[in-house]
Design a protein around this motif. Structure first.
Motif, PDB file in Angstrom:
ATOM      1  N   UNK A   1      30.009  40.441  52.086  1.00 40.50           N
ATOM      2  CA  UNK A   1      30.810  40.428  53.608  1.00 40.50           C
ATOM      3  C   UNK A   1      31.889  41.071  53.211  1.00 40.50           C
ATOM      4  N   UNK A   2      32.056  42.630  53.184  1.00 38.25           N
ATOM      5  CA  UNK A   2      33.111  43.553  53.289  1.00 38.25           C
ATOM      6  C   UNK A   2      33.845  43.411  54.728  1.00 38.25           C
ATOM      7  N   UNK A   3      35.289  43.087  54.436  1.00 32.83           N
ATOM      8  CA  UNK A   3      35.967  42.976  55.786  1.00 32.83           C
ATOM      9  C   UNK A   3      37.374  43.382  55.616  1.00 32.83           C
ATOM     10  N   UNK A   4      38.307  43.312  56.528  1.00 37.48           N
ATOM     11  CA  UNK A   4      39.462  44.001  56.430  1.00 37.48           C
ATOM     12  C   UNK A   4      39.753  45.449  56.700  1.00 37.48           C
ATOM     13  N   UNK A   5      39.915  46.186  55.603  1.00 35.52           N
ATOM     14  CA  UNK A   5      40.050  47.580  55.567  1.00 35.52           C
ATOM     15  C   UNK A   5      41.429  48.230  56.004  1.00 35.52           C
ATOM     16  N   UNK A   6      41.539  49.508  55.904  1.00 30.59           N
ATOM     17  CA  UNK A   6      42.527  50.171  56.224  1.00 30.59           C
ATOM     18  C   UNK A   6      42.801  50.954  57.340  1.00 30.59           C
ATOM     19  N   UNK A   7      41.954  50.443  58.410  1.00 33.36           N
ATOM     20  CA  UNK A   7      42.351  51.278  59.882  1.00 33.36           C
ATOM     21  C   UNK A   7      42.958  50.362  60.709  1.00 33.36           C
TER      22      UNK A   7
ATOM     23  N   UNK B   1      46.366  48.499  52.189  1.00 36.59           N
ATOM     24  CA  UNK B   1      46.754  49.252  51.226  1.00 36.59           C
ATOM     25  C   UNK B   1      45.617  49.792  50.500  1.00 36.59           C
ATOM     26  N   UNK B   2      44.181  49.111  50.629  1.00 35.02           N
ATOM     27  CA  UNK B   2      43.177  49.745  49.942  1.00 35.02           C
ATOM     28  C   UNK B   2      42.701  48.983  48.770  1.00 35.02           C
ATOM     29  N   UNK B   3      43.320  47.705  48.426  1.00 37.28           N
ATOM     30  CA  UNK B   3      43.073  46.858  47.589  1.00 37.28           C
ATOM     31  C   UNK B   3      41.848  46.027  47.790  1.00 37.28           C
ATOM     32  N   UNK B   4      40.924  45.980  47.034  1.00 44.66           N
ATOM     33  CA  UNK B   4      39.596  45.087  47.021  1.00 44.66           C
ATOM     34  C   UNK B   4      39.790  43.593  46.307  1.00 44.66           C
TER      35      UNK B   4
ATOM     36  N   UNK C   1      43.963  30.132  58.031  1.00 46.35           N
ATOM     37  CA  UNK C   1      45.333  30.597  58.479  1.00 46.35           C
ATOM     38  C   UNK C   1      45.371  31.699  59.494  1.00 46.35           C
ATOM     39  N   UNK C   2      44.465  32.265  59.933  1.00 46.10           N
ATOM     40  CA  UNK C   2      44.378  33.063  60.910  1.00 46.10           C
ATOM     41  C   UNK C   2      45.260  34.315  60.804  1.00 46.10           C
ATOM     42  N   UNK C   3      45.096  34.916  59.358  1.00 47.92           N
ATOM     43  CA  UNK C   3      45.697  36.147  59.389  1.00 47.92           C
ATOM     44  C   UNK C   3      45.568  37.134  60.062  1.00 47.92           C
ATOM     45  N   UNK C   4      46.746  38.010  60.596  1.00 44.32           N
ATOM     46  CA  UNK C   4      46.503  39.256  61.341  1.00 44.32           C
ATOM     47  C   UNK C   4      46.100  40.191  60.515  1.00 44.32           C
ATOM     48  N   UNK C   5      46.522  40.001  58.985  1.00 44.01           N
ATOM     49  CA  UNK C   5      46.046  41.194  57.949  1.00 44.01           C
ATOM     50  C   UNK C   5      45.919  40.334  56.799  1.00 44.01           C
ATOM     51  N   UNK C   6      45.381  40.768  55.987  1.00 40.13           N
ATOM     52  CA  UNK C   6      45.040  40.572  54.702  1.00 40.13           C
ATOM     53  C   UNK C   6      46.375  40.694  53.871  1.00 40.13           C
ATOM     54  N   UNK C   7      46.835  39.535  53.106  1.00 35.05           N
ATOM     55  CA  UNK C   7      48.243  39.560  52.462  1.00 35.05           C
ATOM     56  C   UNK C   7      47.834  40.383  51.349  1.00 35.05           C
ATOM     57  N   UNK C   8      48.801  41.381  51.035  1.00 39.28           N
ATOM     58  CA  UNK C   8      48.474  42.320  49.625  1.00 39.28           C
ATOM     59  C   UNK C   8      48.391  41.499  48.390  1.00 39.28           C
ATOM     60  N   UNK C   9      49.096  40.380  48.423  1.00 38.89           N
ATOM     61  CA  UNK C   9      48.846  39.627  47.269  1.00 38.89           C
ATOM     62  C   UNK C   9      48.294  38.250  47.557  1.00 38.89           C
ATOM     63  N   UNK C  10      47.088  38.272  47.102  1.00 39.47           N
ATOM     64  CA  UNK C  10      46.015  37.277  47.493  1.00 39.47           C
ATOM     65  C   UNK C  10      45.854  36.398  46.016  1.00 39.47           C
ATOM     66  N   UNK C  11      45.122  35.211  46.498  1.00 45.90           N
ATOM     67  CA  UNK C  11      45.037  34.144  45.440  1.00 45.90           C
ATOM     68  C   UNK C  11      43.959  34.754  44.129  1.00 45.90           C
TER      69      UNK C  11
ATOM     70  N   UNK D   1      41.977  37.705  42.145  1.00 47.67           N
ATOM     71  CA  UNK D   1      42.445  38.964  41.484  1.00 47.67           C
ATOM     72  C   UNK D   1      41.828  40.272  42.126  1.00 47.67           C
ATOM     73  N   UNK D   2      42.556  41.420  42.144  1.00 48.92           N
ATOM     74  CA  UNK D   2      42.129  42.676  42.735  1.00 48.92           C
ATOM     75  C   UNK D   2      40.841  42.953  41.932  1.00 48.92           C
ATOM     76  N   UNK D   3      39.810  43.525  42.605  1.00 48.17           N
ATOM     77  CA  UNK D   3      38.522  43.887  42.390  1.00 48.17           C
ATOM     78  C   UNK D   3      38.159  45.200  42.102  1.00 48.17           C
ATOM     79  N   UNK D   4      38.036  45.790  41.052  1.00 50.49           N
ATOM     80  CA  UNK D   4      37.503  47.160  40.892  1.00 50.49           C
ATOM     81  C   UNK D   4      36.373  47.414  41.710  1.00 50.49           C
ATOM     82  N   UNK D   5      36.303  48.345  42.421  1.00 44.08           N
ATOM     83  CA  UNK D   5      35.264  48.882  43.280  1.00 44.08           C
ATOM     84  C   UNK D   5      33.872  48.617  42.490  1.00 44.08           C
ATOM     85  N   UNK D   6      33.929  49.127  41.163  1.00 44.41           N
ATOM     86  CA  UNK D   6      32.654  49.041  40.593  1.00 44.41           C
ATOM     87  C   UNK D   6      32.103  47.833  40.214  1.00 44.41           C
ATOM     88  N   UNK D   7      33.063  46.554  40.424  1.00 44.20           N
ATOM     89  CA  UNK D   7      32.458  45.462  40.146  1.00 44.20           C
ATOM     90  C   UNK D   7      31.416  44.984  41.339  1.00 44.20           C
TER      91      UNK D   7
END
Length: 369
Positions: A9-15, A47-50, A64-74, A76-82
């Protein structure tokens, strides 16, 4: 036991539609049949981090009803190739707006040979750009409202080639030039709408009645996009119709949006609980229903859109003429969104709709392979 289908499920995004995407993802994950599917939530920050999430992490995030995904989340940042290495069976890119709904993510998933829900690269790109979309619909003989397209270079607003009325010549104005307003008023009348060419959810859209409103509307729309549309205002009923299918498409019953605001803006859609009444099915005669359903399917065919789409219409209150407003290749999936509500009224409940969309994605991928 039969192996569960792993659905990313891909969600959030930079728009600017980041917040809407989060709400859609929450509803999709909640609706999945846990005996058939294993959800793998993958969030993209502004900011485009997956980031990948376990089901428990996602549930906590959603609560938590975030209006935006926090840049620092629990997680690890996921390389797109993963994403490719995650053994996903199918991906639902529930991303709205540019950098998600416009063919960019669809192209990435196609390169990684991962089946995905929704329109392919071309259909997604055409559905995102309102200028190109409307020109193709017009050339296919489908009725649309009159419109003009403008680009901005430095402090100059330029009438775009190829979409201007035949009676006009190449023109340019400074941003605050009263002549620009007078030109648009002469071509389209009052009121008219100003909107970014490549956004949805009514982000950056303004209804203009005067030159003062026009200046603000131009600045607002250009803050979101390098290309904007100025479109005639039609005193109309707002009708929406959902489409489902690949080669063989079906259309839902139409529904009507009756906004309490002056028009169906972002606040009416997502903030004000009383922003609009959703009348499903719409109060239309059989001829109107048939015409809208046929036009919705034809619009998808013209724009090379498979999988799913929501097609939005206007019905002129004076003449009853039907116009296509736009197509949405990744419509909202929140608990108040029209796309799933229209299918529910047509006999396909939310969970079954997700099943159908997954089957369509896997079917299309199998044929392509």
């Amino acid at each position: 036991m039969k192996k569960k289908i792993r659905i990313g499920i891909l969600f959030g995004g930079q728009s600017a539609e980041h917040e809407v995407s989060i709400q859609s993802a929450k509803n999709v994950v909640a609706a999945l049949d846990k005996s058939k599917y294993e959800a793998v939530p993958i969030g993209i920050t502004k900011k485009g981090k997956w980031h990948s999430f376990t089901q428990a992490q996602f549930n906590l995030l959603a609560s938590k009803n975030y209006q935006a995904l926090p840049e620092k989340v629990a997680s690890e940042s996921l390389p797109i190739v993963s994403v490719k290495q995650g053994n996903l069976d199918v991906v639902f890119p529930i991303l709205h707006g540019p950098m998600g709904e416009d063919g960019t993510v669809q192209g990435l998933l196609k390169l990684m040979d991962i089946p995905f829900i929704g329109a392919d690269v071309l259909g997604s790109a055409l559905g995102m750009d309102k200028d190109v979309m409307k020109r193709l619909l017009r050339d296919a003989g489908l009725p649309i409202a009159k419109f003009l397209v403008f680009h901005k270079k430095n402090n100059t607003v330029i009438l775009a080639n190829g979409v201007r009325p035949e009676s006009t010549k190449d023109r340019s104005w400074t941003s605050q030039d009263d002549e620009l307003f007078l030109f648009v008023k002469k071509q389209l009348g009052l009121p008219f709408f100003v909107k970014p060419a490549n956004l949805g959810s009514s982000v950056g859209v303004s209804k203009v009645h005067s030159s003062e409103e026009f200046d603000r509307a131009i600045d607002k729309a250009f803050s979101y996009d390098r290309k904007i549309l100025v479109e005639e205002g039609i005193d109309a009923r707002e009708i929406e119709c959902s489409v489902l299918g690949n080669e063989e498409k079906i259309a839902s019953v139409p529904g009507e949006i009756i906004p309490s605001h002056e028009f169906y803006d972002y606040e009416a859609k997502y903030i004000d609980e009383d922003g609009a009444i959703l009348d499903i099915p719409a109060k239309l005669n059989k001829k109107q229903v048939k015409e809208i359903q046929e036009m919705a399917i034809k619009a998808c065919q013209v724009l090379c859109v498979d999988g799913m789409a929501r097609v939005d219409f206007f019905i002129d209150k004076k003449t009853d003429k039907i116009y296509i407003n736009e197509i949405n290749t990744t419509p909202g999936f929140t608990n108040i969104s029209m796309y799933p509500k229209l299918w529910e009224a047509s006999g396909i409940p939310y969970a079954a709709l997700i099943d159908r969309l997954i089957s369509l994605a896997l079917e299309r991928h199998k044929k392509r392979v």
